[in-house]
Scaffold this motif. Structure first.
Motif, PDB file in Angstrom:
ATOM      1  N   GLY A  56     -26.024  35.405  -8.543  1.00 40.65           N
ATOM      2  CA  GLY A  56     -25.227  34.211  -8.474  1.00 40.65           C
ATOM      3  C   GLY A  56     -25.569  33.198  -9.404  1.00 40.65           C
ATOM      4  N   GLN A  57     -24.884  32.086  -9.198  1.00 38.73           N
ATOM      5  CA  GLN A  57     -24.830  31.204 -10.407  1.00 38.73           C
ATOM      6  C   GLN A  57     -25.678  29.699  -9.856  1.00 38.73           C
ATOM      7  OE1 GLN A  57     -20.938  30.479 -12.271  1.00 38.73           O
ATOM      8  NE2 GLN A  57     -20.234  31.701 -10.788  1.00 38.73           N
ATOM      9  N   ALA A  58     -26.727  29.519 -10.638  1.00 44.35           N
ATOM     10  CA  ALA A  58     -27.454  28.288 -10.316  1.00 44.35           C
ATOM     11  C   ALA A  58     -27.939  27.438 -11.477  1.00 44.35           C
ATOM     12  CB  ALA A  58     -28.832  28.574  -9.399  1.00 44.35           C
ATOM     13  N   LEU A  59     -28.133  26.186 -11.437  1.00 46.56           N
ATOM     14  CA  LEU A  59     -28.367  25.507 -12.514  1.00 46.56           C
ATOM     15  C   LEU A  59     -29.500  24.689 -12.114  1.00 46.56           C
ATOM     16  CD1 LEU A  59     -27.529  23.918 -15.278  1.00 46.56           C
ATOM     17  CD2 LEU A  59     -26.242  22.515 -13.937  1.00 46.56           C
ATOM     18  N   ALA A  60     -30.554  24.503 -12.931  1.00 44.70           N
ATOM     19  CA  ALA A  60     -31.982  23.715 -12.896  1.00 44.70           C
ATOM     20  C   ALA A  60     -31.468  22.446 -13.113  1.00 44.70           C
ATOM     21  CB  ALA A  60     -33.156  24.431 -13.291  1.00 44.70           C
ATOM     22  N   VAL A  61     -31.683  21.277 -12.036  1.00 42.93           N
ATOM     23  CA  VAL A  61     -31.475  19.978 -12.770  1.00 42.93           C
ATOM     24  C   VAL A  61     -32.594  19.111 -12.265  1.00 42.93           C
ATOM     25  CG1 VAL A  61     -29.726  17.921 -12.626  1.00 42.93           C
ATOM     26  CG2 VAL A  61     -29.014  20.413 -12.422  1.00 42.93           C
ATOM     27  N   PRO A  62     -33.621  18.973 -13.075  1.00 46.01           N
ATOM     28  CA  PRO A  62     -34.996  18.272 -12.696  1.00 46.01           C
ATOM     29  C   PRO A  62     -34.386  16.604 -12.774  1.00 46.01           C
ATOM     30  CG  PRO A  62     -35.259  19.349 -14.720  1.00 46.01           C
ATOM     31  CD  PRO A  62     -33.876  19.674 -14.415  1.00 46.01           C
ATOM     32  N   ALA A  63     -34.840  16.059 -11.076  1.00 48.93           N
ATOM     33  CA  ALA A  63     -34.336  14.700 -11.099  1.00 48.93           C
ATOM     34  C   ALA A  63     -35.092  14.341  -9.900  1.00 48.93           C
ATOM     35  CB  ALA A  63     -32.769  14.704 -10.792  1.00 48.93           C
ATOM     36  N   ASP A  64     -35.181  12.918  -9.891  1.00 51.70           N
ATOM     37  CA  ASP A  64     -36.103  12.394  -8.913  1.00 51.70           C
ATOM     38  C   ASP A  64     -34.995  11.515  -8.128  1.00 51.70           C
ATOM     39  OD1 ASP A  64     -37.407  10.575  -7.243  1.00 51.70           O
ATOM     40  OD2 ASP A  64     -38.725   9.854  -8.709  1.00 51.70           O
ATOM     41  N   ILE A  65     -34.513  11.630  -6.852  1.00 53.48           N
ATOM     42  CA  ILE A  65     -33.502  11.517  -6.120  1.00 53.48           C
ATOM     43  C   ILE A  65     -33.959   9.746  -5.945  1.00 53.48           C
ATOM     44  CG2 ILE A  65     -32.768  13.456  -5.197  1.00 53.48           C
ATOM     45  CD1 ILE A  65     -34.154  12.201  -2.473  1.00 53.48           C
TER      46      ILE A  65
END
Length: 249
Positions: A56-65
């Motif tokens: 699969g394709q996945a991107l880690a995007v660290p973020a505080d919503i």
């Protein structure tokens, strides 16, 4: 299981563990490109690598919503382009009697479960509306069966989830005519890390005893429901789905 979500681009919040991680995995197995949003960067990276190993394709995007999401939106757009599937899964469950006056807990739940959810909607509404003109576009909010029931010591948590359920119904009146499907998913008892943040031993013991009596759902069960709902033909909107363990009444 997997479904047909080829050429879809998804954002999943609270993707570092539990329900969010499993939603991300089944969406990716179904062909979607998945942006993983959560605060724990290391956990996101591990999940992205697992998804990649599965093809699969996945991107880690660290973020505080609860904060500024502009950098996260920019990162998702740079990697995958326009988003057409958003899953608001991030949430906090804390439980204490209302007489304890734990406004620190109330603030955390309101900020994450409601304000954070609204921040994510605001960040990706333009994408969803644009996608809805061309094809399928989905906003999925993860609420709780607690939106409809009463549980001692969980008053504020269930109030935030009732707000999510009512918000979802109202959003559908605004976004549905623009081609965006809004789906509200209300899980019952699920194996997850939600309870790990509670600091009341009596409440934790009560929850553990309940889990002994009622075998909880696996997070993957909820992931399957989300993938099924979002893979329906464009004209089909499963607007509200309550998913419970068979033994939960």
């Amino acid at each position: 299981m997997s479904y047909d979500l080829n050429n879809r681009t998804a954002v999943v919040t609270g993707a570092a563990s539990g329900i969010g991680a499993e939603i991300a995995r089944v969406l990716a197995r179904s062909g979607a490109r998945v942006a993983l949003l959560a605060r724990r960067a290391e956990r996101l990276t591990e999940l992205a690598e697992k998804i990649g190993a599965e093809g699969g394709q996945a991107l880690a995007v660290p973020a505080d919503i609860t904060g500024d999401l502009a950098p996260a939106v920019e990162a998702v757009h740079a990697a995958f382009g326009r988003v057409d599937l958003v899953v608001n899964n991030a949430g906090v469950m804390l439980a204490n009697p209302i007489t304890a006056g734990r406004d620190d807990e109330w603030g955390r739940m309101l900020d994450t479960n409601l304000k954070g959810l609204l921040n994510v909607i605001k960040a990706f509404t333009d994408d969803l509306v644009a996608a809805g003109r061309d094809g399928a576009a989905d906003l999925v909010n993860i609420s709780s069966v607690g939106a409809h029931l009463t549980f001692p010591t969980y008053a504020v948590y269930t109030a935030t989830k009732a707000a999510v359920t009512h918000l979802s119904a109202n959003l559908r009146t605004e976004l549905g005519p623009l081609g965006v499907r809004v789906t509200n998913v209300e899980p019952g008892l699920v194996h997850s890390e939600l309870a790990d943040h509670m600091d009341n031993p009596e409440v934790s013991a009560s929850l553990d005893a309940w889990r002994e009596q009622v075998p909880p759902l696996d997070p993957a069960d909820v992931g399957d429901v989300v993938a099924f709902a979002t893979s329906r033909p464009k004209q089909v909107n499963l607007r509200q789905i309550m998913v419970l363990p068979t033994a939960q009444v």
